[in-house]
Each structure stands twice: as structure tokens, then as C-alpha cells.
Design a protein around this motif. Structure first.
Motif, PDB file in Angstrom:
ATOM      1  N   LYS A 149       0.832  -1.212   0.000  1.00 17.06           N
ATOM      2  CA  LYS A 149       0.000   0.000   0.000  1.00 17.06           C
ATOM      3  C   LYS A 149       0.864   1.259   0.000  1.00 17.06           C
ATOM      4  O   LYS A 149       0.670   2.174  -0.808  1.00 17.06           O
ATOM      5  CB  LYS A 149      -0.909   0.002   1.234  1.00 17.06           C
ATOM      6  CG  LYS A 149      -2.232  -0.720   1.070  1.00 17.06           C
ATOM      7  CD  LYS A 149      -3.007  -0.673   2.386  1.00 17.06           C
ATOM      8  CE  LYS A 149      -4.406  -1.262   2.200  1.00 17.06           C
ATOM      9  NZ  LYS A 149      -5.293  -0.338   1.451  1.00 17.06           N
ATOM     10  N   THR A 150       1.819   1.346   0.940  1.00 18.08           N
ATOM     11  CA  THR A 150       2.648   2.547   1.046  1.00 18.08           C
ATOM     12  C   THR A 150       3.523   2.718  -0.196  1.00 18.08           C
ATOM     13  O   THR A 150       3.744   3.849  -0.657  1.00 18.08           O
ATOM     14  CB  THR A 150       3.529   2.474   2.300  1.00 18.08           C
ATOM     15  OG1 THR A 150       4.248   1.235   2.319  1.00 18.08           O
ATOM     16  CG2 THR A 150       2.683   2.573   3.555  1.00 18.08           C
ATOM     17  N   ASN A 151       4.021   1.612  -0.738  1.00 19.52           N
ATOM     18  CA  ASN A 151       4.831   1.695  -1.952  1.00 19.52           C
ATOM     19  C   ASN A 151       3.993   2.222  -3.121  1.00 19.52           C
ATOM     20  O   ASN A 151       4.478   3.030  -3.939  1.00 19.52           O
ATOM     21  CB  ASN A 151       5.402   0.319  -2.280  1.00 19.52           C
ATOM     22  CG  ASN A 151       6.147   0.293  -3.597  1.00 19.52           C
ATOM     23  OD1 ASN A 151       5.584  -0.060  -4.626  1.00 19.52           O
ATOM     24  ND2 ASN A 151       7.425   0.668  -3.555  1.00 19.52           N
ATOM     25  N   ARG A 152       2.765   1.771  -3.185  1.00 16.41           N
ATOM     26  CA  ARG A 152       1.858   2.230  -4.257  1.00 16.41           C
ATOM     27  C   ARG A 152       1.604   3.728  -4.131  1.00 16.41           C
ATOM     28  O   ARG A 152       1.662   4.471  -5.128  1.00 16.41           O
ATOM     29  CB  ARG A 152       0.551   1.451  -4.182  1.00 16.41           C
ATOM     30  CG  ARG A 152      -0.525   1.899  -5.162  1.00 16.41           C
ATOM     31  CD  ARG A 152      -1.737   0.987  -5.045  1.00 16.41           C
ATOM     32  NE  ARG A 152      -2.826   1.445  -5.902  1.00 16.41           N
ATOM     33  CZ  ARG A 152      -3.775   2.302  -5.512  1.00 16.41           C
ATOM     34  NH1 ARG A 152      -3.757   2.792  -4.267  1.00 16.41           N
ATOM     35  NH2 ARG A 152      -4.732   2.670  -6.342  1.00 16.41           N
ATOM     36  N   ILE A 153       1.318   4.177  -2.896  1.00  7.56           N
ATOM     37  CA  ILE A 153       1.072   5.609  -2.677  1.00  7.56           C
ATOM     38  C   ILE A 153       2.308   6.424  -3.040  1.00  7.56           C
ATOM     39  O   ILE A 153       2.222   7.466  -3.711  1.00  7.56           O
ATOM     40  CB  ILE A 153       0.667   5.864  -1.213  1.00  7.56           C
ATOM     41  CG1 ILE A 153      -0.653   5.154  -0.898  1.00  7.56           C
ATOM     42  CG2 ILE A 153       0.556   7.355  -0.932  1.00  7.56           C
ATOM     43  CD1 ILE A 153      -1.013   5.165   0.576  1.00  7.56           C
ATOM     44  N   TYR A 154       3.466   5.951  -2.636  1.00  6.62           N
ATOM     45  CA  TYR A 154       4.714   6.680  -2.911  1.00  6.62           C
ATOM     46  C   TYR A 154       4.964   6.779  -4.411  1.00  6.62           C
ATOM     47  O   TYR A 154       5.298   7.850  -4.932  1.00  6.62           O
ATOM     48  CB  TYR A 154       5.871   5.958  -2.220  1.00  6.62           C
ATOM     49  CG  TYR A 154       7.226   6.497  -2.582  1.00  6.62           C
ATOM     50  CD1 TYR A 154       7.683   7.708  -2.055  1.00  6.62           C
ATOM     51  CD2 TYR A 154       8.046   5.814  -3.483  1.00  6.62           C
ATOM     52  CE1 TYR A 154       8.935   8.209  -2.399  1.00  6.62           C
ATOM     53  CE2 TYR A 154       9.289   6.305  -3.835  1.00  6.62           C
ATOM     54  CZ  TYR A 154       9.732   7.498  -3.284  1.00  6.62           C
ATOM     55  OH  TYR A 154      10.955   7.996  -3.636  1.00  6.62           O
ATOM     56  N   ARG A 155       4.774   5.658  -5.132  1.00  7.14           N
ATOM     57  CA  ARG A 155       5.041   5.663  -6.565  1.00  7.14           C
ATOM     58  C   ARG A 155       4.039   6.541  -7.324  1.00  7.14           C
ATOM     59  O   ARG A 155       4.394   7.173  -8.319  1.00  7.14           O
ATOM     60  CB  ARG A 155       5.013   4.222  -7.097  1.00  7.14           C
ATOM     61  CG  ARG A 155       6.219   3.422  -6.652  1.00  7.14           C
ATOM     62  CD  ARG A 155       6.340   2.088  -7.361  1.00  7.14           C
ATOM     63  NE  ARG A 155       5.237   1.182  -7.050  1.00  7.14           N
ATOM     64  CZ  ARG A 155       4.337   0.792  -7.932  1.00  7.14           C
ATOM     65  NH1 ARG A 155       4.380   1.257  -9.178  1.00  7.14           N
ATOM     66  NH2 ARG A 155       3.384  -0.047  -7.595  1.00  7.14           N
ATOM     67  N   VAL A 177       9.977   3.122   6.169  1.00  7.78           N
ATOM     68  CA  VAL A 177      10.708   4.042   5.289  1.00  7.78           C
ATOM     69  C   VAL A 177       9.762   4.677   4.272  1.00  7.78           C
ATOM     70  O   VAL A 177       9.782   5.902   4.051  1.00  7.78           O
ATOM     71  CB  VAL A 177      11.856   3.304   4.582  1.00  7.78           C
ATOM     72  CG1 VAL A 177      12.499   4.204   3.523  1.00  7.78           C
ATOM     73  CG2 VAL A 177      12.908   2.856   5.593  1.00  7.78           C
ATOM     74  N   TYR A 178       8.912   3.859   3.664  1.00  3.05           N
ATOM     75  CA  TYR A 178       7.949   4.403   2.690  1.00  3.05           C
ATOM     76  C   TYR A 178       6.902   5.274   3.379  1.00  3.05           C
ATOM     77  O   TYR A 178       6.401   6.250   2.780  1.00  3.05           O
ATOM     78  CB  TYR A 178       7.269   3.274   1.921  1.00  3.05           C
ATOM     79  CG  TYR A 178       8.085   2.779   0.761  1.00  3.05           C
ATOM     80  CD1 TYR A 178       8.212   3.535  -0.402  1.00  3.05           C
ATOM     81  CD2 TYR A 178       8.731   1.560   0.825  1.00  3.05           C
ATOM     82  CE1 TYR A 178       8.967   3.074  -1.473  1.00  3.05           C
ATOM     83  CE2 TYR A 178       9.498   1.089  -0.235  1.00  3.05           C
ATOM     84  CZ  TYR A 178       9.615   1.861  -1.385  1.00  3.05           C
ATOM     85  OH  TYR A 178      10.368   1.411  -2.441  1.00  3.05           O
ATOM     86  N   ALA A 179       6.564   4.943   4.632  1.00  2.00           N
ATOM     87  CA  ALA A 179       5.607   5.773   5.368  1.00  2.00           C
ATOM     88  C   ALA A 179       6.188   7.160   5.629  1.00  2.00           C
ATOM     89  O   ALA A 179       5.477   8.170   5.584  1.00  2.00           O
ATOM     90  CB  ALA A 179       5.237   5.097   6.683  1.00  2.00           C
ATOM     91  N   ILE A 180       7.502   7.207   5.884  1.00  2.00           N
ATOM     92  CA  ILE A 180       8.160   8.506   6.087  1.00  2.00           C
ATOM     93  C   ILE A 180       8.185   9.299   4.785  1.00  2.00           C
ATOM     94  O   ILE A 180       7.960  10.513   4.763  1.00  2.00           O
ATOM     95  CB  ILE A 180       9.589   8.291   6.627  1.00  2.00           C
ATOM     96  CG1 ILE A 180       9.530   7.669   8.034  1.00  2.00           C
ATOM     97  CG2 ILE A 180      10.359   9.599   6.662  1.00  2.00           C
ATOM     98  CD1 ILE A 180      10.889   7.293   8.588  1.00  2.00           C
ATOM     99  N   LYS A 181       8.445   8.592   3.681  1.00  2.00           N
ATOM    100  CA  LYS A 181       8.504   9.275   2.390  1.00  2.00           C
ATOM    101  C   LYS A 181       7.151   9.817   1.953  1.00  2.00           C
ATOM    102  O   LYS A 181       7.097  10.804   1.189  1.00  2.00           O
ATOM    103  CB  LYS A 181       9.037   8.313   1.326  1.00  2.00           C
ATOM    104  CG  LYS A 181      10.511   7.976   1.493  1.00  2.00           C
ATOM    105  CD  LYS A 181      10.991   7.084   0.360  1.00  2.00           C
ATOM    106  CE  LYS A 181      12.489   6.830   0.472  1.00  2.00           C
ATOM    107  NZ  LYS A 181      13.000   5.989  -0.652  1.00  2.00           N
ATOM    108  N   THR A 182       6.074   9.182   2.409  1.00  2.56           N
ATOM    109  CA  THR A 182       4.737   9.607   1.989  1.00  2.56           C
ATOM    110  C   THR A 182       4.059  10.502   3.024  1.00  2.56           C
ATOM    111  O   THR A 182       2.855  10.738   2.943  1.00  2.56           O
ATOM    112  CB  THR A 182       3.835   8.383   1.737  1.00  2.56           C
ATOM    113  OG1 THR A 182       3.787   7.571   2.930  1.00  2.56           O
ATOM    114  CG2 THR A 182       4.363   7.541   0.593  1.00  2.56           C
ATOM    115  N   ARG A 183       4.835  10.998   3.984  1.00  2.27           N
ATOM    116  CA  ARG A 183       4.216  11.815   5.042  1.00  2.27           C
ATOM    117  C   ARG A 183       3.739  13.177   4.523  1.00  2.27           C
ATOM    118  O   ARG A 183       2.942  13.842   5.179  1.00  2.27           O
ATOM    119  CB  ARG A 183       5.197  12.022   6.190  1.00  2.27           C
ATOM    120  CG  ARG A 183       6.403  12.863   5.844  1.00  2.27           C
ATOM    121  CD  ARG A 183       7.398  12.915   6.994  1.00  2.27           C
ATOM    122  NE  ARG A 183       8.519  13.779   6.724  1.00  2.27           N
ATOM    123  CZ  ARG A 183       9.602  13.446   6.051  1.00  2.27           C
ATOM    124  NH1 ARG A 183       9.679  12.222   5.528  1.00  2.27           N
ATOM    125  NH2 ARG A 183      10.587  14.312   5.857  1.00  2.27           N
TER     126      ARG A 183
END
Length: 383
Positions: A223-229, A319-325
Motif C-alpha cells: 500500500k505505502t509503496n503504491r502511494i509513494y510511486r 521508510v515508505y511511510a516517512i517518504k509519503t508523510r
């Protein structure tokens, strides 16, 4: 053949060594009438000792024969420790700890799965215990697990009922169901951890102990990877990134989960699961409190290795959660995921040192609550 007669008219004889047999009178210096002191005959020696005990005197005028301090008989469970230089004198020494009396002069330590009996004259089997369902240490986890399972099933039923609504679709139905499956397994593993260990239970523990968390973190990571991408791609072009469809998301999630299952399969081949009895964990200084605990063959290090992949997924997801904050406020899914991962990391960072510190503590043996366990029945193949 004639018999030689001495001058006193007594026949002259010799023993097997060629010596004339001796005849001696034995005297004791005694006090008579509280004033007169004289030697009195108390016995004789004529091939053997003959004493008249009733005519003998002992210190303080006693007629009672004193007991020798170095020849007292030892009690059961005590060995004779010979006094150096005095072969006929000994001290009684208790066979203590896990020792038992082998013979009059020796003690021996019982076998590792045995403990001495009450008087240390032999060994007996150490009781085998296991966690019982009615124990307070089992009732509390089972209670919370049941509440968690009911809450998870309630959410699943709600999702199924509103499966085609825009809200459920926006949440990502497929990954939501995968996440709920992982949460359900995390609660269900409680029952496997309390069940009596055998080959089947130990096998299921290996499979499901880390699988629930792997499924949960794999779904969250996807999920977080999808949001980030999506947002990173939006900064570059208006075209959608690859592999964001529900089918692609499921494939990515299952690929993460398959790594966990592959590791478990390798573990099964390298070390087949089995139960064993741990006699060292509860081998206290007092043999009466010694217990053998029925366990699965999962060591502390193996447990951390089993959960290591889940921790890797968790850290990557964080890590991805931090990137998508910094995503827009209207995209409210990323922030709860980020908050969840931050708190999860804190819990894990506290869990690992506490877990290993408890496992290696010397106080573990003396402070373990034995009343949480009960003897395992012989007909359950516990020994």
C-alpha cells in the motif's frame, strides 16, 4: 605322640605361627568407696577378648558405655567420610543437591532428567509440566485473542456487506482483505502457543508464528509503496505508474509472503520440527522445585530469525511511510499507516532487548511461576 608339659603342669602348645598362646588379665584403674584407688580386673585375653562391662568405670563415675564420636552409624542419604590417618573413624556427610547415596562411602549426581528422592538414597523422574488452558497465564491471552478475532471478523463481515461501495473500493478491497487475514492469524497463533506441543503443533507454530505478521506488513508495504510511486510519478508526468492495479498489488503482496514461506520450508528440511523436554530451564538449586518443561524445538535465536523477515518488511514499510508523510490531506490513508509503523517500530525496539535479556537472565530459573504449569500426563507422550 606325647604332650609336652611345662613346669607348672600345664600343656605347652603353639599356634599356627609357632608362637605360644598368650593369656592376659585386663585391669582398670578404678576409684572405690570415693577414696580408695586400685587396679581391678575387668576382663581377660585368651585367644579372644572377654570384658565384664558391668565392672568397668567411665568418667564421672558412670557405668554407661560412652558412644564413640567417630563410629556413629550414618543416616540414609549420608556417606561416610573417613578421617585422614584413622581408617576406623569417619564423619557423616549428607548427599546434598542432586546427589544420591551410591554406597556407604560415595555420592553420585542423578541423571539430568532425574532428581533425588526424599532421603537421597535414589533418584526419581523430574515432573514434566506444560502450560494449561485454565492457567491465568493462558486465560488472559486467550481472552484478548478472542476479542481480537471477533473484532476482525466483524470488520470482514462489514467489508463483505459493503464490498461494492465507493469507500470500500477506495480503501483497496483486495489488500484490505489480505491485511485482515494477517491480523486474524496474529490473533489465532495464541491458541497454537498454548496448545500441548507435539509434532503437528510445533509444525503449525513454525508456519503461522511469523506468517500473520508477514502478511500484514506485506500488505501495508504494498500500500505505502503504491502511494509513494503514484505521487512520485505525478511529479514527473501525468501517466500512471506501472503495477498499481488490484491484481498487480496482490501479486506483489503474495511475492513478499512467499519469501517467508520459502524460509519456513528450508527450515523444515534442515531441522524437522519436534517437541522436547527442557530440564535446564527450571532446574533450581532445590531439587524439589525442579521441573521439566515440554516445549517445541524453537530456540530464542530461531524465533528472532523467524520474525526477522517480518521486521525487514516493517522497517521497509516505515521508510515508505516517512517518504509519503507529505501527501495531500485529502489522501488520508498514508498518515494512519505512518503512525502505525512508527509505533510498531518502537514496540519492536523495546521487545528485542527485553526478550533476549529475559532469556539470558540467571534469575529466570528462580523466578519462573511454576504454578502456571501442571504435570503432563504420561499417556500424552510427554516423556
Amino acid at each position: 605322640m606325647g604332650v609336652n608339659v611345662g613346669s607348672a603342669g600345664v600343656p605347652v602348645t603353639f599356634n599356627e605361627n609357632g608362637d605360644a598362646p598368650g593369656h592376659y588379665d585386663i585391669y582398670q584403674y578404678q576409684v572405690k568407696d570415693n577414696s580408695t584407688r586400685a587396679y581391678s580386673v575387668i576382663g581377660e585375653w585368651a585367644n579372644k577378648l572377654n570384658l565384664n562391662i558391668r565392672t568397668m568405670q567411665w568418667p564421672s563415675g558412670s557405668r554407661q558405655v560412652p558412644v564413640s564420636i567417630c563410629s556413629l552409624p550414618c543416616k540414609p542419604g549420608e556417606r561416610k567420610k573417613i578421617v585422614k590417618g584413622i581408617p576406623c573413624c569417619w564423619h557423616c556427610e549428607l548427599c546434598d543437591g542432586y546427589q544420591y547415596q551410591v554406597d556407604k562411602y560415595n555420592c553420585k549426581v542423578c541423571h539430568f532428567d532425574m532428581r533425588p528422592n526424599e532421603n537421597h538414597t535414589g533418584c526419581r523422574q523430574i515432573p514434566i509440566v506444560k502450560l494449561e488452558w485454565y492457567s491465568p497465564w493462558a486465560v488472559a491471552p486467550v481472552f484478548f485473542a478472542i476479542i481480537g478475532i471477533i473484532a476482525t471478523l466483524f470488520v470482514v463481515v462489514t467489508f463483505i456487506r459493503y464490498n461494492d461501495t465507493p469507500i470500500v473500493k477506495a480503501l483497496g478491497r483486495e489488500l484490505s482483505y489480505v491485511l485482515l487475514t494477517g491480523i486474524f492469524l496474529c490473533y489465532a497463533i495464541t491458541f497454537l502457543m498454548i496448545a500441548e506441543p507435539d509434532v503437528a503443533i510445533c509444525s503449525m507454530r513454525r508456519i503461522f508464528l511469523g506468517l500473520g505478521m508477514s502478511i500484514s506488513y506485506a500488505a501495508l508495504l504494498t500500500k505505502t509503496n503504491r502511494i509513494y510511486r503514484i505521487f512520485e510519478q505525478g511529479k514527473k508526468s501525468v501517466s500512471a505508474p506501472r503495477f498499481i492495479s488490484p491484481a498487480s498489488q496482490l501479486m506483489i503482496t503474495f511475492s513478499f509472503i512467499s519469501v517467508q514461506l520459502l524460509g519456513v520450508c528450508i527450515w523444515f528440511i534442515a531441522d524437522p520440527p519436534h517437541s522436547y523436554i527442557d530440564y535446564d530451564d527450571q532446574k533450581t538449586a532445590n531439587p524439589k522445585l525442579a521441573r521439566g518443561i515440554l516445549k517445541c524445538d524453537i530456540s530464542d535465536l530461531s524465533l528472532i530469525c523467524l520474525l526477522g523477515y517480518s521486521m525487514l518488511l516493517m522497517v521497509t514499510c516505515t521508510v515508505y511511510a516517512i517518504k509519503t508523510r507529505g501527501v495531500p490531506e485529502t489522501f488520508n490513508e498514508a498518515k494512519p499507516i505512518g503512525f502505525t509503523m512508527y509505533t510498531t517500530c518502537i514496540v519492536w525496539l523495546a521487545f528485542i532487548p527485553i526478550f533476549f535479556g529475559t532469556a539470558q537472565s540467571a534469575e529466570k530459573v528462580s523466578t519462573a511461576p511454576l504454578n502456571a504449569f501442571t504435570p503432563c500426563r504420561k499417556d500424552k507422550n510427554c516423556v
